[in-house]
Scaffold this active site. Structure first.
Site, short mmCIF file in Angstrom:
data_model
loop_
_atom_site.label_atom_id
_atom_site.label_comp_id
_atom_site.label_asym_id
_atom_site.label_seq_id
_atom_site.Cartn_x
_atom_site.Cartn_y
_atom_site.Cartn_z
N ASP A 105 0.99 -1.00 0.00
CA ASP A 105 0.14 0.02 -0.09
C ASP A 105 0.95 1.37 0.12
O ASP A 105 1.84 1.46 -0.90
CB ASP A 105 -0.95 0.02 0.94
CG ASP A 105 -2.01 0.88 1.31
OD1 ASP A 105 -2.99 0.91 0.41
OD2 ASP A 105 -1.66 1.90 1.95
N HIS A 303 -7.02 -6.23 -1.37
CA HIS A 303 -6.24 -5.28 -1.13
C HIS A 303 -5.00 -5.77 -0.04
O HIS A 303 -3.77 -5.38 -0.38
CB HIS A 303 -6.65 -4.11 -0.68
CG HIS A 303 -5.52 -2.94 -0.64
ND1 HIS A 303 -4.82 -2.39 -1.61
CD2 HIS A 303 -5.44 -2.24 0.68
CE1 HIS A 303 -3.97 -1.40 -1.17
NE2 HIS A 303 -4.31 -1.41 0.02
#
Length: 326
Positions: A105, A303
């Site tokens: 991320d 994610h």
């Protein structure tokens, strides 16, 4: 805290901003693990023992503004170049001259820029979820302002100091639970449902979060670890990373369009918006990551890739690390 992370060593080391919290396991070549938003070193809890067992010195940091690391009050103290220097300082404080850096991320962007700006320290780079896209194009705030039409993109929503904090901090645990669920493969909104990355005018991000379930990878205990840190520290340190994107664009003008040439790895999730929105960046890897050794898209993964698919990510990481020159 789970039994697998009880043997870890915690320490604080000096950095340009004050102190950086490190969590360490194992000996051997150093692998520095950099988390994203809204997480902490704990997001690497499955990788630390696996890397140590494979013969590496695995170290996960609390990024500046998170957890037990320093939290400067000045928004401008969270520039990308400051975070790069924190990483280099951590390597040197551990008695090493070089390291492999792996990020997820925001940590992927921090890892990429660390490899780009400090190739003398970072000899290889792994990116999880967020592809490398060289600096270039219009100012980021202008790009984000054009996204979403009548809705506001979450990065724009995060820009005003105090605004997102007012949404999150009254119920940190509930907000984190919804945010994690919104981007996880098994709990994300169905196709065609309003996207959780956008805010309706006058609304909040959590208006679109799932509220009735946790993703399979996130136990109540795991959630308590994350929530406890942010309940103690507040959210401003984490959100200030988003508030420096235009400043980063100015600071990194000297490396506009630059490739990263060190041996690299990319792992993305097929259901992750970061992977699908940035498909062009992945397609450009022959130019932007000429040292790419290994690239994978995990089918049906969201994610939070190293937590959703820990065994698979651990295997890909250790195989890639074993392929690197000593």
């Amino acid at each position: 805290m789970s039994q697998q992370v009880t043997a870890l060593t915690h320490r604080l080391v000096s950095s340009p901003a004050g102190r950086i919290h490190l969590v360490e396991q194992g000996t051997g070549p150093l692998v520095l693990l950099v988390h994203g938003f809204p997480e902490s070193w704990y997001s690497w809890r499955h990788q630390l023992p696996a890397l140590a067992a494979a013969g590496y010195r695995a170290v996960a940091i609390d990024v500046r503004g998170y957890g037990r690391s320093s939290k400067p009050g000045n928004t401008g103290a969270y520039r990308m170049l400051d975070l790069v220097e924190d990483n280099a300082a951590a390597v040197h404080a551990l008695g090493e001259q070089s390291a492999v850096i792996v990020g997820h991320d925001w940590g992927a962007a921090i890892a990429a820029n660390s490899a780009l700006v400090r190739p003398d320290v970072f000899r290889a780079m792994g990116l999880l979820s967020v592809p490398y896209a060289p600096r270039g194009g219009p100012r980021p705030s202008e790009v984000f302002a054009r996204m979403g039409g009548d809705e506001e993109f979450y990065v724009s929503y995060f820009q005003e100091p105090g605004r997102a904090e007012a949404e999150i901090e009254p119920d940190v645990r509930g907000w984190l639970a919804g945010f994690f669920a919104a981007l996880s493969a098994d709990t994300m909104p169905a196709p065609g449902a309003p996207a959780p990355h956008f805010v309706s005018r006058g609304g909040t991000l959590r208006d679109r979060f799932p509220t009735d379930r946790l993703p399979a990878w996130l136990s109540e205990n795991d959630l308590a670890v994350y929530a406890g840190e942010f309940e103690r520290t507040g959210m401003s340190g984490a959100l200030n990373r988003y508030r420096n994107m235009d400043q980063d664009w100015e600071d990194l003008a000297g490396v506009d369009g630059a490739p990263i040439t060190q041996p690299s790895l990319f792992i993305g999730g097929s259901l992750d918006a970061a992977t699908t929105w940035m498909a062009d960046a992945i397609d450009a890897y022959p130019t932007t990551l000429p040292g790419l050794v290994s690239s994978h898209i995990l089918d049906g993964c969201g994610h939070w890739i190293q937590q959703e698919r820990p065994a698979e990510v651990n295997r890909l990481l250790t195989d890639w690390l074993a392929s690197l020159p000593c």
